[in-house]
Design a protein around this motif. Sequence first.
Motif: not given
Lengths: 355, 264
Positions: A90-94, B65-69, B73-77
Amino acid sequence: MAEEKCLMKGNEAIGEAAIRAGCDAYFGYPITPQNELTAYMAKNMLDSGRIFIQAESEVAAMSMVFGASSAGGRAMTSSSSPGVSLKQEGISYACGADIPCVVVNVQRAGPGLGGISPAQGDYFQATRGGGHGDYYHIVLAPKSVQEAADLTYEAFDLADKWRMPVMVLADGLIGQMMEGVVLPPPLEGCKRPDRPWAVGSGKSGARNRISSCILDPETLEAAIHSRYERYEAIAKERTSFEEIEVGDAELVFVAYGTSARVCLGAVQAARKAGLKLGLFRPITLWPFPSERLASIASDGKRFLAVEMSMGQMVQDVRLAVNGAAQVDFFGRCGGVVPSEEEVLAVAKKLLGRDA
Amino acid sequence: MEALYGHPKSLVSVQSKYCPGCGHGVIHRLVAEAVDELGMQEKAILLNPVGCAIWADLYFDMDTVQVPHGRTPAGATGIKRMRPDHLVICYQGDGDLAAIGTAETVHAANRGEKFTTIFVNNAIYGMTGGQMAPTTLVGQKATTAPRGRDPDVAGMGYPIRVCEMLATLEGTKYLARGSVDSAVNVRKTKQYIKRAFEAQLRGEGFGLVEILSPCPTNWQMSPSAAADWLASDMIPYYRLGEIKNELSTRGTVGEGASLQGAAL
């Protein structure tokens, strides 16, 4: 209002400082030695009507941070070494999507599950961009409970200003010990920076799209170049360090966090005995205070890097000095904190004063 | 004169990159129509997943918003907790939702997070080129199951029925499974989506609409053969209808399509 000094654990002071910095959302997962921080946030974030979630994993906690920050909130997570490895996704994505947030690592000994005692073995991971891809983020290294609170408080502003994750790199000793601390004042609402890029920020018609995905190589390269220009600006503006008795020192310790406290004790003991030692303490580990170290090296000083690892920061010292001065290393690892006496003995031996 | 039909406001007017016969285009349209009908375009936030639907941020005219694969649901939270007055749409494929993101899915559902998941089940990995998905049917061929999915001999396990699995969790309030293989199923699916969105806006618990969707390219079929195979092979295994409906306003969709409670 008079400044009020209170006695707090490092982990709790970090939590309280985050709340005073306007942290809207905290997401964490249990891991020793930072559990007091998660518990502090559970009670105090919920009491103040803010967002707290005990996530199903470190991986999920970091993506919750990403989501909350994308939606305009000041967001934070904390963990210790094995958990911070999981957060690197997640840090890399951020970093790739320019999402501000605060990540606290109360380091323990590794590799693997390692031990729960304080260590500084995550320096490489923290300062080299611990996940995949070309990036850096700011890394702040407190040496005391007071500084842990102050740097955590500032971390939220730095994250917003530079649009990147900011890591507070503490260790189990700083997290667990109690010290007197004067807490920073609660941030007033009007001082909150605007986040026009956030989703749901309320403007009609224009769309905000948050993503780290750019499939065209030239476009992605340009985005990374632009980020690296920002990195240079950060290095100019926010590199920080502390120098103690460096001017006339025959040997200068280079150490951060808990190791720097140990070295400070050794400097004081040496000075009492007439031996001129000094201490150079990086406070920002990224950006690393290379310029200042190079300048001290050009004065003919020699250095002894001291770390609670097998030697990680010492590589940055050597890169900074670039052969202009001798750089030696002493470290303990596995969760062992070096003593002032053993550090002083190493310095004396290097100076030929151990007779 | 009143316009009865047109391009949804919540969809950008461009040609999509999706393959001929792919279900994403129809599903995008259904989602956009539901958003429009609820007047939520300016307050909608969509998470586009890793997978074919990562393109969704090119097509939906709303914040994205695009989050890791799998962390969708964590991003949506995080987003929904920060913006509880927004319509948060978590758009996921079967790899994102039921393989790499299983933990995020189960725990967001169990917490009763108040966003809506649109789960596109095409029984295959699309973007990466036809690998076995958690929802690939037994016997169905994939590049990583060249002789067909074999639960016993090759240890490939069984296709996961996501709605039925999530139905056991107290946090889930609305779980429905639709399909886009036929006009009648498309219309029912639209109603499931709209019902789930309405529930989100009322602040009820976790809602998910699973949509069986053809992937002619990776199934190596013509679009019409893919729609036929979906009807003949997928629907018997993945039963259509409302798998769980514990909404405060319990309507049902279509005749005989509703099963109330956690009917397994």
